[in-house]
Design an enzyme around this catalytic site. Structure first.
Site, PDB file in Angstrom:
ATOM      1  N   GLY A 338       0.698  -1.121   0.019  1.00 28.97           N
ATOM      2  CA  GLY A 338      -0.264   0.007   0.122  1.00 28.97           C
ATOM      3  C   GLY A 338       0.770   1.365  -0.136  1.00 28.97           C
ATOM      4  O   GLY A 338       1.625   1.606  -0.891  1.00 28.97           O
ATOM      5  N   ASP A 377       2.521  -6.294   6.282  1.00 23.92           N
ATOM      6  CA  ASP A 377       1.999  -5.209   6.896  1.00 23.92           C
ATOM      7  C   ASP A 377       1.177  -4.620   5.860  1.00 23.92           C
ATOM      8  O   ASP A 377       1.581  -4.530   4.649  1.00 23.92           O
ATOM      9  CB  ASP A 377       3.307  -4.376   7.123  1.00 23.92           C
ATOM     10  CG  ASP A 377       2.855  -2.932   7.640  1.00 23.92           C
ATOM     11  OD1 ASP A 377       2.180  -2.673   8.804  1.00 23.92           O
ATOM     12  OD2 ASP A 377       3.034  -1.856   6.885  1.00 23.92           O
ATOM     13  N   ASP A 379      -0.546  -1.135   4.723  1.00 20.32           N
ATOM     14  CA  ASP A 379      -0.414   0.441   4.911  1.00 20.32           C
ATOM     15  C   ASP A 379      -1.410   1.238   3.888  1.00 20.32           C
ATOM     16  O   ASP A 379      -1.267   1.461   3.049  1.00 20.32           O
ATOM     17  CB  ASP A 379       0.807   0.790   4.199  1.00 20.32           C
ATOM     18  CG  ASP A 379       1.092   2.322   4.687  1.00 20.32           C
ATOM     19  OD1 ASP A 379       0.178   2.971   5.053  1.00 20.32           O
ATOM     20  OD2 ASP A 379       2.252   2.736   4.843  1.00 20.32           O
ATOM     21  N   GLU A 381      -3.895   4.056   3.366  1.00 18.39           N
ATOM     22  CA  GLU A 381      -4.017   5.357   3.510  1.00 18.39           C
ATOM     23  C   GLU A 381      -5.266   6.056   2.775  1.00 18.39           C
ATOM     24  O   GLU A 381      -4.976   6.507   1.605  1.00 18.39           O
ATOM     25  CB  GLU A 381      -2.851   6.201   3.512  1.00 18.39           C
ATOM     26  CG  GLU A 381      -1.773   5.518   4.389  1.00 18.39           C
ATOM     27  CD  GLU A 381      -0.364   6.405   4.298  1.00 18.39           C
ATOM     28  OE1 GLU A 381      -0.589   7.523   3.598  1.00 18.39           O
ATOM     29  OE2 GLU A 381       0.631   5.772   4.438  1.00 18.39           O
ATOM     30  N   THR A 448       2.521   8.843  13.603  1.00 21.22           N
ATOM     31  CA  THR A 448       2.653  10.290  14.369  1.00 21.22           C
ATOM     32  C   THR A 448       3.651  10.953  13.909  1.00 21.22           C
ATOM     33  O   THR A 448       4.731  11.439  14.564  1.00 21.22           O
ATOM     34  CB  THR A 448       2.862   9.963  15.911  1.00 21.22           C
ATOM     35  OG1 THR A 448       3.808   8.885  15.909  1.00 21.22           O
ATOM     36  CG2 THR A 448       1.700   9.135  16.451  1.00 21.22           C
TER      37      THR A 448
END
Length: 607
Positions: A338, A377, A379, A381, A448
């Site tokens: 991703g 994983d 990702d 968004e 973050t």
């Protein structure tokens, strides 16, 4: 997660009309069919470049391919790549190399060559069959041998045994592969490998060759650890210390897996996310195949100190990661799919989560590199929100996708996700069921960072990765503490949350005010992208002049930058431990200094 377009690996070829194509067909397997097409991609008068593309149009896997054709007198091949090309007079034969012989249904592969003369190929065959794409006579490639078993393991040797492959004309010999490179060719179904290092992990597989010199698929792999004590340092603590390694970094950034060794970072991390795989048509797929598994490394460039050979089944980043894991057995590697650029495919994937999960496992467990990856994983968004594109798959889509991935991968694989850190009222954390999905995941990489930046051209200037809020922050909820608190409030356990660190800064120009909150005229100049620069550059070009919200900022001339330093990272790691977080992660390795200052700060801060 940020994603920059990589530098092209080769010169683009010229488009030609369809009349330049020559159709070939079919593989030497009764239940399969295939075609091949030829195109002259360039012609510079004194020579030309040609390309063949072989495609599996059938329903079963093709294990090897051989393309044959005749050139008229005066036309010949002078050099070739991605295939072994030979000739007898005007008759030319191209065979797959070790890594590109296996074609799943619907898959295709290309090889190219330079030539002289003006003729076109004729009398074309593929695996001895006719040119109509139909089935062909016998001469099948061998099957895969059984996965080797290991015995008699010592400090420096191991005995390997495997069940034989089958073939319609008989097996000639077997290639024994150690960490993807051929170390021996034997006629029996056993081999003793010697000269190994003590206390070291190795991966072994085998590949059969028949009496027609066709190679079959590579077997499954077995991991072997020699006896004796390793001289490598012990694993770096019980907290997760994860870094992203970007696929395209091997081009303009000239950053390779070996840099993790030379910087000292490999001994201080626990996990690597390899970024990024693509999401197309609702399925996981490898993005840049050249960087991932074809790029050849010289001895001085490789982790092992051994040069890649033209015929080894696996090269590129994947093989370098395999070598890294052999040297640092504590490191686990996840394949990340991703990112900012490729998240648009998740909406379609969410329509059939089980099919998506199955496609992802097929990529992660590809026999050529199944021993490299320890998990996946995701990702995305952003689910049910907007990133580069907007998604409207609903608040349950993310949870459904994670549930399907866990069901497909099982308990022995890591399943993780990089997620939003937008804790503003009605923000992205509220758009998807992150709390409900947490039960299926090992952890969340909470992004973050990138809260503020020069996409707001006139400011106000603000740190892109504040740990806490501060007086004058442009938007409430845009800080790490708020994000972590918001996710805990949705039921995500603390130890499933990793704090994100950016190994880069974001900045503006036209700024006169040193403190945050100043006005600007636009993004500051960056090496690769306006408004963004690596830590390794900023530490010298614009040293930090202050801190705010637990992170650093710098005002130099008319430029204003914010970024994390070893000191601010140490403070963030202390905060993460006090919050009971599972650890930290960062984007991405190549932004760090040559001696791994920021990785060292994460490591020491989490101990």
């Amino acid at each position: 997660m940020r994603f920059r377009r990589r530098v092209a690996a080769a010169i683009a070829t010229l488009a030609l009309p369809l009349s330049g194509l020559v159709a070939l067909a079919s593989p030497a397997q009764a239940a399969a069919s295939a075609t091949a097409t030829y195109v002259k991609t360039q012609d510079w008068g004194t020579g030309f470049e040609g390309k063949w593309t072989v495609k599996n149009t059938g329903t079963t896997t093709i294990n090897s391919w051989t393309v044959e054709w005749d050139f008229p007198s005066g036309t010949k091949v002078t050099s070739a790549w991605d295939a072994t090309v030979t000739n007898s007079g005007n008759h030319w034969t191209a065979k797959n190399v070790g890594w590109n012989g296996t074609l799943a249904p619907g898959a295709s592969v290309s090889f190219g060559f330079n030539g002289t003369g003006s003729g076109s190929p004729g009398n074309c065959t593929l695996n001895g069959g006719s040119c109509d794409g139909g089935s062909a006579p016998g001469d099948e490639a061998p099957s895969a041998p059984g996965t080797p078993t290991a015995s008699d393991i010592t400090d420096s040797s191991v005995k390997l045994s495997w069940t034989p492959a089958t073939d319609d004309k008989g097996i000639k010999n077997y290639d024994v592969l150690r960490d993807g490179a051929k170390v021996a060719t034997v006629t029996t179904t056993s081999y003793t490998d010697t000269g190994l290092s003590k206390g070291t992990d190795y991966s072994y597989s085998v590949q059969a060759r028949d009496t027609s010199d066709q190679t079959g698929p590579v077997s499954g792999s077995v991991r072997v650890r020699t006896t004796g004590q390793t001289e490598e340092p012990p694993p770096p603590g019980d907290k997760v210390k994860l870094g992203y390694f970007v696929e395209w970094g091997v081009y303009g950034r000239n950053y390779h897996v070996k840099n993790l060794v030379t910087s000292g970072s490999a001994s201080k991390i626990t996990h690597i996310n390899y970024a990024f795989g693509n999401v197309k048509n609702g399925q996981c797929t490898v993005d840049d195949t050249f960087a991932a598994y074809d790029k050849a490394y010289t001895a001085d460039q490789s982790v092992s100190g051994k040069a890649d050979t033209w015929d080894q089944p696996l090269r590129g980043n994947f093989n370098q990661l395999r070598q890294l894991k052999a040297k640092y057995p504590h490191i686990k590697v996840l394949y990340s799919f991703g990112g900012w650029t490729y998240s648009g495919g998740f909406g379609q994937a969410a329509q059939n989560p089980a099919a998506f999960a199955k496609s992802c496992k097929a990529v992660v467990e590809d026999p050529r590199w199944a021993d490299v990856f320890d998990g996946i994983d995701i990702d995305w968004e952003y689910p049910n929100a907007c990133g580069l594109t907007c998604d409207s798959s609903g608040p349950a889509a993310f949870k459904n996708l994670m549930q399907a991935l866990r069901a497909e991968f099982g308990k022995d694989y890591l399943v993780t996700a990089a997620i939003t850190a937008d804790a503003s009222a009605g923000g992205k954390i509220d758009a998807a069921d992150y709390g409900g999905a947490a039960q299926y995941l090992d952890w969340y990489n909470v992004m973050t960072y990138d809260y503020f930046g020069a996409w707001d051209r006139t400011g106000p200037t603000a740190p892109h990765s504040p740990l806490t809020s501060y007086n004058g922050i442009p938007k409430e909820g845009f800080n790490s503490a708020a994000a972590i608190a918001g996710l805990k409030g949705k039921g995500v356990p603390s130890d499933k949350l990793l704090l994100g660190i950016g190994f880069y800064g974001r900045g503006w120009t036209g700024v006169t005010q040193s403190a945050p909150g100043g006005t600007a005229t636009g993004p500051a100049t960056g090496t690769y992208e306006a408004g963004i620069e690596d830590y390794k550059v900023l530490k010298n070009s614009c040293p930090a002049t202050g801190t705010v919200g637990g992170t650093a900022y710098a005002h130099c001339g008319s430029n204003w930058w914010s970024y994390d330093t070893p000191s601010t990272i140490n403070g963030k790691m202390s905060w993460a431990k006090n919050q009971g977080l599972g650890g930290a992660f960062f984007w991405e390795f190549s932004g760090d200094s040559a001696n791994g200052e920021l990785v060292s700060a994460i490591d020491s801060g989490l101990r």
